[in-house]
Design a protein around this motif. Structure first.
Motif, PDB file in Angstrom:
ATOM      1  N   GLY A  15       0.689  -1.117   0.028  1.00 51.75           N
ATOM      2  CA  GLY A  15       0.007  -0.042   0.125  1.00 51.75           C
ATOM      3  C   GLY A  15       0.930   1.171   0.113  1.00 51.75           C
ATOM      4  N   ILE A  16       0.442   2.286  -0.913  1.00 51.94           N
ATOM      5  CA  ILE A  16       1.264   3.507  -0.869  1.00 51.94           C
ATOM      6  C   ILE A  16       0.209   4.590   0.035  1.00 51.94           C
ATOM      7  N   VAL A  17       0.598   5.206   0.863  1.00 52.44           N
ATOM      8  CA  VAL A  17      -0.343   6.093   1.332  1.00 52.44           C
ATOM      9  C   VAL A  17       0.659   7.612   1.438  1.00 52.44           C
ATOM     10  N   HIS A  18      -0.179   8.739   0.968  1.00 47.11           N
ATOM     11  CA  HIS A  18       0.440   9.979   1.089  1.00 47.11           C
ATOM     12  C   HIS A  18       0.362  10.438   2.544  1.00 47.11           C
ATOM     13  N   VAL A  19       1.359  10.929   3.229  1.00 47.10           N
ATOM     14  CA  VAL A  19       1.316  11.285   4.574  1.00 47.10           C
ATOM     15  C   VAL A  19       1.968  12.678   4.531  1.00 47.10           C
ATOM     16  N   PRO A  20       1.092  13.877   5.024  1.00 48.23           N
ATOM     17  CA  PRO A  20       1.428  15.134   4.997  1.00 48.23           C
ATOM     18  C   PRO A  20       2.542  15.545   5.882  1.00 48.23           C
ATOM     19  N   ASN A  21       2.794  14.712   6.929  1.00 42.43           N
ATOM     20  CA  ASN A  21       3.839  14.988   7.715  1.00 42.43           C
ATOM     21  C   ASN A  21       4.374  13.280   8.402  1.00 42.43           C
ATOM     22  N   THR A  22       5.641  13.228   8.602  1.00 43.60           N
ATOM     23  CA  THR A  22       6.401  12.007   9.123  1.00 43.60           C
ATOM     24  C   THR A  22       6.364  11.883  10.446  1.00 43.60           C
ATOM     25  N   SER A  23       5.484  12.382  11.499  1.00 38.40           N
ATOM     26  CA  SER A  23       5.420  12.431  12.676  1.00 38.40           C
ATOM     27  C   SER A  23       5.209  10.936  13.011  1.00 38.40           C
ATOM     28  N   ALA A  24       5.469  10.326  13.902  1.00 34.56           N
ATOM     29  CA  ALA A  24       5.121   9.110  14.247  1.00 34.56           C
ATOM     30  C   ALA A  24       3.647   8.837  14.589  1.00 34.56           C
ATOM     31  N   THR A  25       2.965   9.565  15.096  1.00 34.70           N
ATOM     32  CA  THR A  25       1.558   9.462  15.427  1.00 34.70           C
ATOM     33  C   THR A  25       0.584   9.695  14.137  1.00 34.70           C
ATOM     34  N   ARG A  26       1.283  10.532  13.158  1.00 33.52           N
ATOM     35  CA  ARG A  26       0.630  10.730  12.213  1.00 33.52           C
ATOM     36  C   ARG A  26       0.746   9.296  11.111  1.00 33.52           C
ATOM     37  N   LEU A  27       1.844   8.689  11.186  1.00 26.65           N
ATOM     38  CA  LEU A  27       2.215   7.340  10.403  1.00 26.65           C
ATOM     39  C   LEU A  27       1.369   6.431  11.180  1.00 26.65           C
ATOM     40  N   LYS A  28       1.212   6.563  12.430  1.00 27.39           N
ATOM     41  CA  LYS A  28       0.393   5.301  13.015  1.00 27.39           C
ATOM     42  C   LYS A  28      -1.062   5.400  12.719  1.00 27.39           C
ATOM     43  N   SER A  30      -2.088   6.793   9.805  1.00 29.13           N
ATOM     44  CA  SER A  30      -2.060   6.241   8.593  1.00 29.13           C
ATOM     45  C   SER A  30      -2.200   4.837   8.344  1.00 29.13           C
ATOM     46  N   LEU A  31      -1.254   4.161   9.284  1.00 27.65           N
ATOM     47  CA  LEU A  31      -1.381   2.902   9.036  1.00 27.65           C
ATOM     48  C   LEU A  31      -2.428   2.243   9.676  1.00 27.65           C
ATOM     49  N   GLU A  32      -3.039   2.781  10.617  1.00 31.58           N
ATOM     50  CA  GLU A  32      -4.385   2.213  10.892  1.00 31.58           C
ATOM     51  C   GLU A  32      -5.423   2.221   9.933  1.00 31.58           C
ATOM     52  N   THR A  33      -5.585   3.547   9.418  1.00 35.55           N
ATOM     53  CA  THR A  33      -6.536   3.712   8.122  1.00 35.55           C
ATOM     54  C   THR A  33      -6.372   2.515   7.130  1.00 35.55           C
ATOM     55  N   LEU A  34      -5.131   2.344   6.647  1.00 32.48           N
ATOM     56  CA  LEU A  34      -4.920   1.354   5.728  1.00 32.48           C
ATOM     57  C   LEU A  34      -5.046  -0.114   6.087  1.00 32.48           C
ATOM     58  N   LEU A  35      -4.781  -0.272   7.031  1.00 33.29           N
ATOM     59  CA  LEU A  35      -4.841  -1.635   7.606  1.00 33.29           C
ATOM     60  C   LEU A  35      -6.614  -2.069   7.931  1.00 33.29           C
ATOM     61  N   SER A  36      -7.293  -0.977   8.408  1.00 33.26           N
ATOM     62  CA  SER A  36      -8.621  -1.077   8.474  1.00 33.26           C
ATOM     63  C   SER A  36      -9.346  -1.539   7.142  1.00 33.26           C
ATOM     64  N   ARG A  37      -8.860  -0.720   5.901  1.00 31.77           N
ATOM     65  CA  ARG A  37      -9.303  -0.987   4.771  1.00 31.77           C
ATOM     66  C   ARG A  37      -9.266  -2.433   4.243  1.00 31.77           C
ATOM     67  N   LEU A  38      -8.060  -2.907   4.518  1.00 30.78           N
ATOM     68  CA  LEU A  38      -7.769  -4.281   4.337  1.00 30.78           C
ATOM     69  C   LEU A  38      -8.516  -5.049   5.326  1.00 30.78           C
ATOM     70  N   GLY A  39      -9.211  -4.800   6.239  1.00 28.30           N
ATOM     71  CA  GLY A  39      -9.841  -5.630   7.250  1.00 28.30           C
ATOM     72  C   GLY A  39      -8.987  -6.441   8.116  1.00 28.30           C
ATOM     73  N   LEU A  40      -7.856  -5.416   8.594  1.00 33.36           N
ATOM     74  CA  LEU A  40      -6.749  -5.922   9.369  1.00 33.36           C
ATOM     75  C   LEU A  40      -6.763  -4.958  10.678  1.00 33.36           C
ATOM     76  N   CYS A  41      -5.965  -5.290  11.628  1.00 30.55           N
ATOM     77  CA  CYS A  41      -5.725  -4.011  12.691  1.00 30.55           C
ATOM     78  C   CYS A  41      -4.374  -4.230  13.296  1.00 30.55           C
ATOM     79  N   ILE A  42      -3.998  -3.369  14.103  1.00 29.62           N
ATOM     80  CA  ILE A  42      -2.535  -3.418  14.686  1.00 29.62           C
ATOM     81  C   ILE A  42      -2.378  -4.709  15.433  1.00 29.62           C
ATOM     82  N   SER A  43      -3.235  -5.053  16.076  1.00 29.94           N
ATOM     83  CA  SER A  43      -3.203  -6.417  17.021  1.00 29.94           C
ATOM     84  C   SER A  43      -3.039  -7.500  16.435  1.00 29.94           C
TER      85      SER A  43
END
Length: 112
Positions: A15-28, A30-43
């Motif tokens: 997955g390629i996701v545009h992230v406006p800034n690379t702070s860890a919270t923003r990356l997290k 974005s990752l959660e959003t992408l995973l949820s679209r795939l039916g996955l989660c951080i757990s």
């Protein structure tokens, strides 16, 4: 941000996701959003690998730490491909033909 998800049954997803800034919270987020679209989660994460930047692997405020707070089973593995790339760049600069070749590849990739 590029996210590579590899499933246990050898299926994979990039997955390629545009992230406006690379702070860890923003990356997290974005990752959660992408995973949820795939039916996955951080757990469900078992391994995470990054290039070693402080916003990725930082012990206090890095993406690795935020994910491990939610999921202690998500082990961190340093991305050795990044170290290999740095070694190859160093070698290439000392050999004119190799330096030229990778320069041309870089121009081609940039153009495409």
């Amino acid at each position: 941000m590029v996210v590579v998800v590899r499933f246990v049954d050898d299926r994979g997803f990039i997955g390629i996701v545009h992230v406006p800034n690379t702070s860890a919270t923003r990356l997290k987020d974005s990752l959660e959003t992408l995973l949820s679209r795939l039916g996955l989660c951080i757990s469900k994460i078992r391994v995470q690998g990054y290039d070693g930047a402080s916003n990725m692997r930082g012990h206090v405020g890095g993406l690795k730490t935020y994910i491990q707070k939610e999921n202690p089973q998500a082990y961190y593995v340093h991305c050795f491909a990044h170290q290999l790339q740095l070694a190859l760049v160093s070698i290439a600069r000392n050999h004119e033909n190799v330096d030229w070749f990778f320069g041309e590849i870089n121009h081609l990739v940039t153009f495409i």
